[in-house]
Scaffold this active site. Sequence first.
Site, PDB file in Angstrom:
ATOM      1  N   HIS A 141      10.468  -8.999   0.768  1.00 38.28           N
ATOM      2  CA  HIS A 141      10.185  -7.570   0.640  1.00 38.28           C
ATOM      3  C   HIS A 141      11.457  -6.771   0.928  1.00 38.28           C
ATOM      4  O   HIS A 141      12.275  -7.171   1.765  1.00 38.28           O
ATOM      5  CB  HIS A 141       9.081  -7.178   1.632  1.00 38.28           C
ATOM      6  CG  HIS A 141       8.479  -5.843   1.363  1.00 38.28           C
ATOM      7  ND1 HIS A 141       9.045  -4.664   1.800  1.00 38.28           N
ATOM      8  CD2 HIS A 141       7.350  -5.491   0.691  1.00 38.28           C
ATOM      9  CE1 HIS A 141       8.296  -3.656   1.409  1.00 38.28           C
ATOM     10  NE2 HIS A 141       7.266  -4.127   0.733  1.00 38.28           N
ATOM     11  N   TYR A 160       3.073   4.644   0.735  1.00 41.56           N
ATOM     12  CA  TYR A 160       3.761   5.212   1.897  1.00 41.56           C
ATOM     13  C   TYR A 160       2.782   6.093   2.657  1.00 41.56           C
ATOM     14  O   TYR A 160       1.954   6.784   2.065  1.00 41.56           O
ATOM     15  CB  TYR A 160       4.944   6.064   1.450  1.00 41.56           C
ATOM     16  CG  TYR A 160       6.060   5.304   0.776  1.00 41.56           C
ATOM     17  CD1 TYR A 160       6.707   4.250   1.415  1.00 41.56           C
ATOM     18  CD2 TYR A 160       6.510   5.670  -0.492  1.00 41.56           C
ATOM     19  CE1 TYR A 160       7.756   3.579   0.803  1.00 41.56           C
ATOM     20  CE2 TYR A 160       7.561   5.007  -1.107  1.00 41.56           C
ATOM     21  CZ  TYR A 160       8.185   3.966  -0.450  1.00 41.56           C
ATOM     22  OH  TYR A 160       9.230   3.306  -1.059  1.00 41.56           O
ATOM     23  N   ASP A 162       0.866  -1.180   0.000  1.00 35.68           N
ATOM     24  CA  ASP A 162       0.000   0.000   0.000  1.00 35.68           C
ATOM     25  C   ASP A 162       0.900   1.227   0.000  1.00 35.68           C
ATOM     26  O   ASP A 162       2.113   1.118   0.195  1.00 35.68           O
ATOM     27  CB  ASP A 162      -0.999  -0.008   1.161  1.00 35.68           C
ATOM     28  CG  ASP A 162      -0.342   0.081   2.532  1.00 35.68           C
ATOM     29  OD1 ASP A 162       0.861  -0.236   2.654  1.00 35.68           O
ATOM     30  OD2 ASP A 162      -1.031   0.454   3.500  1.00 35.68           O
TER      31      ASP A 162
END
Length: 223
Positions: free
Chosen positions: A186, A66, A64
């Site tokens: 990630h 920042y 999603d």
Amino acid sequence: MITIGNEWDDYISGEFEKEYYITLREKLSEEYRTRTVYPAKENIFNALKFTPYSKVKVLLLGQDPYHGVGQAHGLAFSVQKGVAKPPSLLNIFQELSTDLGVVPPSHGCLTDWTTQGVMLLNTVLTVREGEANSHKNLGWTTFTDKIIETLNAREDPVIFLLWGRNAADKLPLITGSQHFVLSAAHPSPLSASRGFFGCRHFSKVNEILTRLGKEPVNWQIAE
């Protein structure tokens, strides 16, 4: 009616009329009215605006936006010029430097990639200030799943970059044997050392594009 202004309108305009999106729009209207929400409304669909459907070579999935002041502008992992680079982006640039020797720019704006066919899509397109994942249940994932499914249905191969668990969860949507999937941890400082560093996805993408007879991505970002 929301318009993207390019080919994506032919593929997703119907989504804006569906019940889930009408509900999402109502919730978003209230959120923007009563909370500080990022990105600015005019930037929500920048991933689609910057990289038209037929131009997509690579789909890089983020989670999603920042949630800090001035950071999000509708492109996964990217921040506008003049904004400090977030830790995940610093790690992306570190891996890019290790992989291809690319010198990181002084800024964190990744629009140079989007114009070369690298679509920077978050699975959720808005967020409350200071509250990561705060909009994950509003309905955005239904919308972004449609985008992934639309690219999956394309005969022209797409390289999907899945970084982290949220992105990896989208693997079942990628069923076309013509496509390529590169997965890694990630780039967040919490997980980058567990499989993102050393993934060499940037050079691997260009190797695949070259094999396909397509122009490799120039990952060097202009100042």
